[in-house]
Write an enzyme that holds these catalytic residues in place. Structure first.
Site, PDB file in Angstrom:
ATOM      1  CB  SER A   1      -0.747   0.149   1.350  1.00 35.33           C
ATOM      2  OG  SER A   1      -1.555   1.137   1.423  1.00 35.33           O
TER       3      SER A   1
ATOM      4  CE1 TYR B   1      -3.848  -2.910   5.693  1.00 38.85           C
ATOM      5  CE2 TYR B   1      -3.335  -0.484   5.413  1.00 38.85           C
ATOM      6  CZ  TYR B   1      -3.543  -1.700   4.893  1.00 38.85           C
ATOM      7  OH  TYR B   1      -3.674  -1.841   3.504  1.00 38.85           O
TER       8      TYR B   1
ATOM      9  CE  LYS C   1      -1.335  -4.707   3.327  1.00 43.95           C
ATOM     10  NZ  LYS C   1      -1.655  -5.695   2.940  1.00 43.95           N
TER      11      LYS C   1
END
Ligand code: UDP
Length: 345
Positions: A127, A152, A156
């Protein structure tokens, strides 16, 4: 033996669209998903579009023994595209350990199982959140990875690093991380699309649910940013365009064309739109009025981010083609079809 591409999280939003594009490109697909945030009926959607029902295994990647048992003795897995992960930014701030356990342990188990069974290439679903608020826009791949703004986002970054160091350690593995900007829209057939559980976190499902009357009012989080109308800017990329980037990336790895062993690419359109521009474009594309209200900023939101896609265009030979309007219309058509389907059940 026909080779297959394993898609983890293949009944999820981006995973299911990628399964379709892989099948359309002539690949055989096997899906692993724990169905935590998706439904088995997605397999029918894939079948309705492609005429092919992928092999499916309900496995949680955190269950190491079951994952090892899946890989053992299989000589037909040519590559893996790894989507399976938790993805709600806000929830990750409330339950960080749940996110670390799920998003890290799964990839660890997957990489070990792949290496142990001679499966080489992996494409990873990453992302643009890894860039935080970039210092320069559009953001290219030379931009530094910033301090993560959520657990989160941190998962990644850690996943990317795990794959990178594993590849660089000389393990028989090639890896590509695709750093997506904001995936939106649905397959034009309206057979598959985004189906968030409960109250949507993301802008587009909130818009389509408001248009349908499921939500009363969209809250626009802040109009005091330094942008043309004060609302944040994002690079909204059509999910089918995005899925095709995975096909190109996995083929590049299978053909041995990746230059550095481990690579990463920005996958966006190269154009930014404010929240109000998206609402206006949705209204124009669909004829639906959106009831919205400006409220305070959402914590953790960056002001603006959009991709420099030159590297992906040149190296992968990939480009986003779909317009914002057709993408928004596809999201609307999917929302209507999906709700009709739920009602009929
Ligand atoms: N947004 C909004 N209302 C919502 C959801 C999102 O105004 O109910 C805005 C959000 O502030 C951001 C943009 O829409 O500027 C995209 O948010 P989303 O959560 O879809 O993706 P993000 O870029 O945060 O990953």
């Amino acid at each position: 033996m026909a080779k297959k591409i394993l898609v983890t999280g293949g009944t999820g939003y981006i995973g299911s669209h990628t399964a379709v594009e892989l099948i359309n490109a002539g690949h055989d697909v096997v899906i692993i998903d724990n169905l935590y945030n998706s439904d088995r009926s997605v397999l029918e959607g894939i079948q309705n579009i492609t005429g092919y029902r992928p092999e499916f295994h309900q496995i949680d990647l955190c269950e190491r023994d079951r994952l090892e048992a899946f890989f053992a003795g299989r000589k037909d897995i040519a590559a893996v595209i790894h989507f399976a992960a938790y993805k709600a930014v806000g929830e990750s701030a409330e339950k960080p350990l749940m996110y670390y356990r799920n998003n890290i342990v799964s990839t660890l188990n997957l990489l070990e199982a792949m290496i142990g069974n001679g499966v080489k290439p992996i494409v990873f679903s990453s992302s643009c959140t890894v860039y935080g608020q970039p210092d320069a826009l559009p953001v290219d791949e030379n931009a530094p990875v910033k301090e993560p703004s959520s657990p989160y986002g941190n998962t990644k970054q850690i996943n990317e690093q795990m794959i990178r160091y594993t590849v660089e350690a000389g393990n028989p593995l090639g890896g590509i991380s695709l750093r997506y900007f904001n995936p939106i829209g649905a397959h034009p057939s309206a057979q598959i699309g985004e189906a968030p559980q409960g109250i949507p976190n993301n802008l587009l499902p909130y818009i389509t649910q408001t248009a349908l009357g499921i939500r009363e009012q969209l809250k626009v989080f802040g109009n005091d940013y330094n942008t043309s109308d004060g609302t944040p800017i994002r690079d909204y990329i059509n999910v089918v365009d995005l899925s095709r980037a995975h096909v190109v990336a996995v083929e590049r790895l299978m053909n041995g064309h990746n230059r550095q062993g481990y690579e990463f690419f920005n996958i966006g359109t190269g154009r930014g739109h404010t929240v109000l521009e998206v609402i206006e474009a949705f209204e124009k594309a669909t004829g639906q009025k959106i009831n919205y209200q400006i409220v305070g900023r959402r914590p953790g939101d960056v002001e603006k981010v959009y991709a420099d896609t030159t590297y992906a265009n040149q190296e992968l030979g990939w480009k986003a083609h779909k317009t914002l309007e057709e993408t928004l219309l596809s999201a609307w058509n999917w929302e209507k079809a999906y709700r009709k389907n739920i009602k009929a059940q």
